[in-house]
Design a protein around this motif. Sequence first.
Motif, PDB file in Angstrom:
ATOM      1  N   GLN A 187      17.035  14.879 -11.615  1.00 36.59           N
ATOM      2  CA  GLN A 187      17.617  13.633 -11.105  1.00 36.59           C
ATOM      3  C   GLN A 187      17.558  13.597  -9.578  1.00 36.59           C
ATOM      4  O   GLN A 187      17.344  12.533  -8.994  1.00 36.59           O
ATOM      5  N   GLU A 188      17.715  14.739  -8.946  1.00 37.98           N
ATOM      6  CA  GLU A 188      17.574  14.781  -7.484  1.00 37.98           C
ATOM      7  C   GLU A 188      16.166  14.378  -7.084  1.00 37.98           C
ATOM      8  O   GLU A 188      15.969  13.607  -6.148  1.00 37.98           O
ATOM      9  N   LEU A 189      15.171  14.924  -7.800  1.00 30.50           N
ATOM     10  CA  LEU A 189      13.777  14.586  -7.482  1.00 30.50           C
ATOM     11  C   LEU A 189      13.519  13.091  -7.691  1.00 30.50           C
ATOM     12  O   LEU A 189      12.823  12.459  -6.896  1.00 30.50           O
ATOM     13  N   LEU A 190      14.084  12.543  -8.774  1.00 30.18           N
ATOM     14  CA  LEU A 190      13.909  11.101  -9.014  1.00 30.18           C
ATOM     15  C   LEU A 190      14.513  10.293  -7.875  1.00 30.18           C
ATOM     16  O   LEU A 190      13.939   9.301  -7.427  1.00 30.18           O
ATOM     17  N   MET A 191      15.685  10.736  -7.403  1.00 31.41           N
ATOM     18  CA  MET A 191      16.344   9.995  -6.324  1.00 31.41           C
ATOM     19  C   MET A 191      15.532  10.092  -5.038  1.00 31.41           C
ATOM     20  O   MET A 191      15.411   9.116  -4.284  1.00 31.41           O
ATOM     21  N   LYS A 192      14.942  11.273  -4.791  1.00 30.52           N
ATOM     22  CA  LYS A 192      14.093  11.411  -3.595  1.00 30.52           C
ATOM     23  C   LYS A 192      12.876  10.502  -3.706  1.00 30.52           C
ATOM     24  O   LYS A 192      12.488   9.840  -2.744  1.00 30.52           O
ATOM     25  N   MET A 193      12.249  10.484  -4.908  1.00 30.84           N
ATOM     26  CA  MET A 193      11.076   9.621  -5.100  1.00 30.84           C
ATOM     27  C   MET A 193      11.470   8.154  -4.969  1.00 30.84           C
ATOM     28  O   MET A 193      10.715   7.340  -4.447  1.00 30.84           O
ATOM     29  N   PHE A 194      12.676   7.826  -5.449  1.00 33.35           N
ATOM     30  CA  PHE A 194      13.166   6.449  -5.336  1.00 33.35           C
ATOM     31  C   PHE A 194      13.304   6.067  -3.869  1.00 33.35           C
ATOM     32  O   PHE A 194      12.859   4.998  -3.433  1.00 33.35           O
ATOM     33  N   ALA A 195      13.920   6.965  -3.085  1.00 36.66           N
ATOM     34  CA  ALA A 195      14.104   6.670  -1.660  1.00 36.66           C
ATOM     35  C   ALA A 195      12.754   6.540  -0.965  1.00 36.66           C
ATOM     36  O   ALA A 195      12.545   5.657  -0.124  1.00 36.66           O
ATOM     37  N   LEU A 196      11.798   7.395  -1.333  1.00 37.75           N
ATOM     38  CA  LEU A 196      10.463   7.331  -0.729  1.00 37.75           C
ATOM     39  C   LEU A 196       9.777   6.020  -1.089  1.00 37.75           C
ATOM     40  O   LEU A 196       9.150   5.381  -0.239  1.00 37.75           O
ATOM     41  N   SER A 197       9.917   5.592  -2.344  1.00 35.76           N
ATOM     42  CA  SER A 197       9.296   4.330  -2.766  1.00 35.76           C
ATOM     43  C   SER A 197       9.947   3.149  -2.059  1.00 35.76           C
ATOM     44  O   SER A 197       9.268   2.178  -1.713  1.00 35.76           O
ATOM     45  N   CYS A 198      11.267   3.220  -1.860  1.00 35.54           N
ATOM     46  CA  CYS A 198      11.959   2.164  -1.098  1.00 35.54           C
ATOM     47  C   CYS A 198      11.386   2.090   0.312  1.00 35.54           C
ATOM     48  O   CYS A 198      11.110   1.013   0.839  1.00 35.54           O
ATOM     49  N   LYS A 199      11.221   3.254   0.909  1.00 37.95           N
ATOM     50  CA  LYS A 199      10.714   3.320   2.279  1.00 37.95           C
ATOM     51  C   LYS A 199       9.324   2.701   2.363  1.00 37.95           C
ATOM     52  O   LYS A 199       8.966   2.059   3.335  1.00 37.95           O
ATOM     53  N   LEU A 200       8.508   2.926   1.293  1.00 36.74           N
ATOM     54  CA  LEU A 200       7.142   2.395   1.268  1.00 36.74           C
ATOM     55  C   LEU A 200       7.095   0.962   0.731  1.00 36.74           C
ATOM     56  O   LEU A 200       6.008   0.428   0.510  1.00 36.74           O
ATOM     57  N   GLU A 201       8.283   0.388   0.460  1.00 35.38           N
ATOM     58  CA  GLU A 201       8.409  -0.977  -0.066  1.00 35.38           C
ATOM     59  C   GLU A 201       7.692  -1.149  -1.398  1.00 35.38           C
ATOM     60  O   GLU A 201       7.066  -2.172  -1.673  1.00 35.38           O
ATOM     61  N   ARG A 202       7.788  -0.125  -2.250  1.00 33.12           N
ATOM     62  CA  ARG A 202       7.212  -0.183  -3.599  1.00 33.12           C
ATOM     63  C   ARG A 202       8.371  -0.419  -4.570  1.00 33.12           C
ATOM     64  O   ARG A 202       8.812   0.509  -5.248  1.00 33.12           O
ATOM     65  N   GLU A 203       8.845  -1.664  -4.652  1.00 32.54           N
ATOM     66  CA  GLU A 203      10.049  -1.930  -5.440  1.00 32.54           C
ATOM     67  C   GLU A 203       9.780  -1.832  -6.939  1.00 32.54           C
ATOM     68  O   GLU A 203      10.634  -1.386  -7.705  1.00 32.54           O
ATOM     69  N   PHE A 204       8.584  -2.221  -7.367  1.00 32.76           N
ATOM     70  CA  PHE A 204       8.272  -2.105  -8.794  1.00 32.76           C
ATOM     71  C   PHE A 204       8.295  -0.636  -9.215  1.00 32.76           C
ATOM     72  O   PHE A 204       8.808  -0.284 -10.272  1.00 32.76           O
ATOM     73  N   ARG A 205       7.730   0.209  -8.329  1.00 36.57           N
ATOM     74  CA  ARG A 205       7.734   1.648  -8.613  1.00 36.57           C
ATOM     75  C   ARG A 205       9.171   2.173  -8.662  1.00 36.57           C
ATOM     76  O   ARG A 205       9.488   3.063  -9.455  1.00 36.57           O
ATOM     77  N   CYS A 206      10.045   1.614  -7.812  1.00 30.58           N
ATOM     78  CA  CYS A 206      11.461   2.025  -7.819  1.00 30.58           C
ATOM     79  C   CYS A 206      12.080   1.767  -9.192  1.00 30.58           C
ATOM     80  O   CYS A 206      12.834   2.593  -9.711  1.00 30.58           O
TER      81      CYS A 206
END
Length: 1128
Positions: free
Chosen positions: A761-780
């Motif tokens: 879950q930590e890794l998912l949250m990190k990937m979520f934050a990274l996708s937010c940063k890259l403006e990949r909302e669908f990926r989020c």
Amino acid sequence: MTCERKPMRYGHSEGHTDVCFDDSGKFIVTCGSDGDVRIWESLDDDDPKSINVGEKAYSLALKRGKLVTAGSNNTVQVHTFPDGDPDGILTRFTTNATHVAFNSSGSRIAAGSSDFMVKVVEVSDSSQQKTLRGHDAPVLSVTFDPKDDFLASASCDGSVVVWKIEEQTQVTSWPVLQKSNDVSNAKSLCRLAWQPMTAKLLAVPVETKVHLYERGSWDHVSTLSDDMVTQPVNVVAWSPCGTFLAAGSIGGLLTVWDVANKLCVERQKHEKGYTVCGLAWHPSGRQIAYTDTEGCLGMLDGLSTSNSSTKTTKAPASKEAKEYDDLFDDDDDRLMDEGLSDTHSPVKKPIVGDNDDDDDDDDLMPATGRVRNRGAFLDDENSLDTGSLKLGLDKYGEDDDAGSAIVPSAAPAVPLRPVYEGPMPTPPQKAFQPGSTPTHLTHRFMMWNSVGIVRGYNDDQDNAIDVEFHDTAVHHAMHLTNSLGHTVADLSQEAALLACPSTDQLASKLQCLHFSSWDTNKEWIVDLPQGEDVRALCLGQGWAAAATSSLVLRIFSIGGVQKELFSLPGPVVCMAGHGEQLLIVYHRATGFDGDQALGVQLLQFGRKTRQVVNGEPLPLSVKSHLSWLGFTAEGTPCYIDSDGVVRMLNRSLGNTWTPVCNTRETCKGKSDHYWVVGVHENPQQLRCIPCKGSRYPPTLPRPAVAILPFKLPLCQTSTEKGQMEEQYWRSRLFQNHYNFLSTSGYEVDEEGHSQAQKEQQELLMKMFALSCKLEREFRCVELAELMTQNVVTLAIRYASRSRRMALAQRLSEIALEKANQIQEEGPEEQEEEPEYSSAKRNSGYGQSAGASGHYNNGHKQWEEEERGEEFEEEEGQEMETEEAAENRKRLNPFARGGGSSEKPSPKPINKEGRVNPFKVLGSGNSPASSGQPRLTNVLDSMTSARRPAPLGSSAGKQHKGPVLKPLAPRPKTKTQSTLLQMTAPKAANKKAQENAEPAVDRQKQPEIPPPAPPIENAENKKPQTGFQLWLEENRKSIMADHPDLEETDIIKEAMGRFRTLSTEDRLSWTERAKGQSGDAADLKKRKRGEEGGVGNENGQTETDESSAKKKKSLDPSAKLSAFAFNKN
């Protein structure tokens, strides 16, 4: 060129052999690993003369009446020929002499040794010696330049070196061979050969080809190859005229090339497919003698090595052959690879070059118009010969271009024989025992696994087996006499299992040493039926299994009771056992073009035996074979192929096989390998032994075990995103064993399981934050689907604080679905499911730095750029920032506490759990009171009260309390109806509006004077006790006296003071509390009447713990209401 293959003769005991002719060609001379040199007058000589030269003879050379041998006694000896009398020792080495060769005049010999040295010795005066030093490994072969200037040598260090003899210096070196650590482990003997007479070319066998190097320039000028040669070439020899080159390969194929034209003019197959290790031309050039690794001698006769003789003899031979062919046409059952060369095959195909488009399937129909015996297509003898299906690509076809130099085009038409032109079958892999080294070694590992090591010794002094345990608490080490000749072994915590092959007198036996037995008889032996040999065996928990040559798998109890037996679909390759699981790999079909066609079965014993994997194909790398099979320490099947790829069973993906590591990536050299001894999933470790220059380790010195990490072969693992994806999916794969073990009734390390889920879950949250940063909302949103309900809540907060409202809206829908799923699954599953909230509660979202957890601290650097001032409160700052003020205007429905200026106290939140601002429970009781407050879902409870003891503090909690933080009073404006209100369903809106009102009531509580019972308490709490009422009124004075006290300490102090009151005072407080509770009940009824009966969540706080487990709201609309807010 046509020839006849004579039947093989037994010459020496099994092992390496060598052969040569004498100068006249009258005698054939052979040597073998029995230490004998035999002198044959012809192949039919039934009583050859025998000379013993030592324990083992590795090589011999014969010229001018001198017979020179290299043997295991570290010497190069001379005998007279043909008398065989000893004539002294030419030279000595510090270890075995491996190869010996004469120069063209016979005046001196060259010898190579396993001590890395090459010596050149004068035969007439052995004191005249030259030593050539420079190799870094044992020497494989030596050969003189016919002009006596140079000497070439090949070594296990992978190089072929040319030396200037007089100067004792290296002229050139070619690193073309595969490295190995000893001659016995070398892939090829690499017997070099220098072209006689002209001395122009040096032939070097390299893999399946022969490289030709030019004398003087030392350039690689040509390569001889043939499609039929699929295994490494072992030995090469030039014809006396220097026109033709013969080669013998590991698969038993004998090939002759016309070097000038690069034509393969003859192909013959060893009748049993054994490795050819000795090769010699008759001085006339009409015969080739060859020997194999089984001690046998063979001959090709009738070779014609000149074009003129070919031309003159060709036509009559063809005519005669045609007549004979017609005569015996009806019973022509001869197999094409029985080795008899076709006398009417005038045409040979060029090795390199022309593609013939004229060949079509007509070749399969002979000229007689009738298809010959189908046996001509497949050779089932020993199933070893790759090349046996094809003696020539177009050997029997009609090709006018290729053979014109050798055969006149006017050769009469002859009947065609069928030739197979399709993909070549792969020799099936032999059965082996995982964790063992090859059986031909005198000292070998019979088994190395996680329990211990079984070593086998089979030399002149001893034939014994040593069993050693990693943990001596299991059992002490054992030394067993191997009188039965056991070759296969397995070892478990309960027993050691051994098996021996059958002999002419004795049946194959299975022997079990049941050392964990509580009775005195700790050994049993079973004889297998006649003609049935044990091919593979394994041990499990309470059982033993043996697969036999008759395709039967026999299961025994550990005490020796015969149990089930069943037939296997194909010849077994290997087996492994673990607990109640049995894994079997077998040949399901013939593989083609270097691939093995293996099938796998996985059986699970127990009360009900079932087949988990039923004969599925076993995936291997291209052109590779299976090299290890077993289970992880946790019981997951895995295996490794010869390319070093480790694959593991993925039970969560329909029992598919996932590659988890490639050991070749960590190997330094091409010929280095890792020999696997164990696999662990927790911790993730691949335990193996590094083998430099070989595929398996020596028994002495004891090899050291190395640990390799796992890595899934995902794309772009050099990027941050790829690394996190690889870690996440590897963690998911490696935690499958927890579910398997728990369903199988084993104890499971719950802490390890929850830790693995926490990491995911930590890794998912990190990937979520990274996708937010890259403006990949669908990926989020895709990532949120993989999250647990609690982490989705954190993602909602992150998205809303990043001002991504559309994303937050979609995430809230996911959170709602997940909340409904949890309700539908029922309380039992929810209690079993390891939650993530307790770990993530401290993750730093909306908390002080003191309470922030691993994720916030470890990964601030890339979050800070994105969050900016929005997340400053997570680092301990006040929440009264610009964004907080903005949130107060527009009411962010996701941020905890909205824009409240009052900062949460970190410590109590840590203890009690963060409140959920979204959740409404319909009818039942708070799951928080189920006795597991640390595992409470963020979306499941707003109360988080752990125990009924400090009830009196509830009124005081309006000002400072551990759980329900007061929200700052703020005007209720129409901006509260933004976002979710506009999109949510009307039913949800209605309930949520009703629910939002009490929440705002709680905000207003600080304005109400403390003595008056607040509406919240009147509505939500049980009747108060006298102590609780007294605490409400006296809390301020206690806090004034002790401003540093935390909530629990305040309660303790208050209880102390309350006890000091007189009995009358305490009774009066109790009476007042009773009177107040009646008023509270009336208030509660009125309030419910106004709001249509929908109570605030806090009404459920102090319900009995046991009833909370029994009752649970299943009303989805109650969940929906968590995501809407009051319009007014």
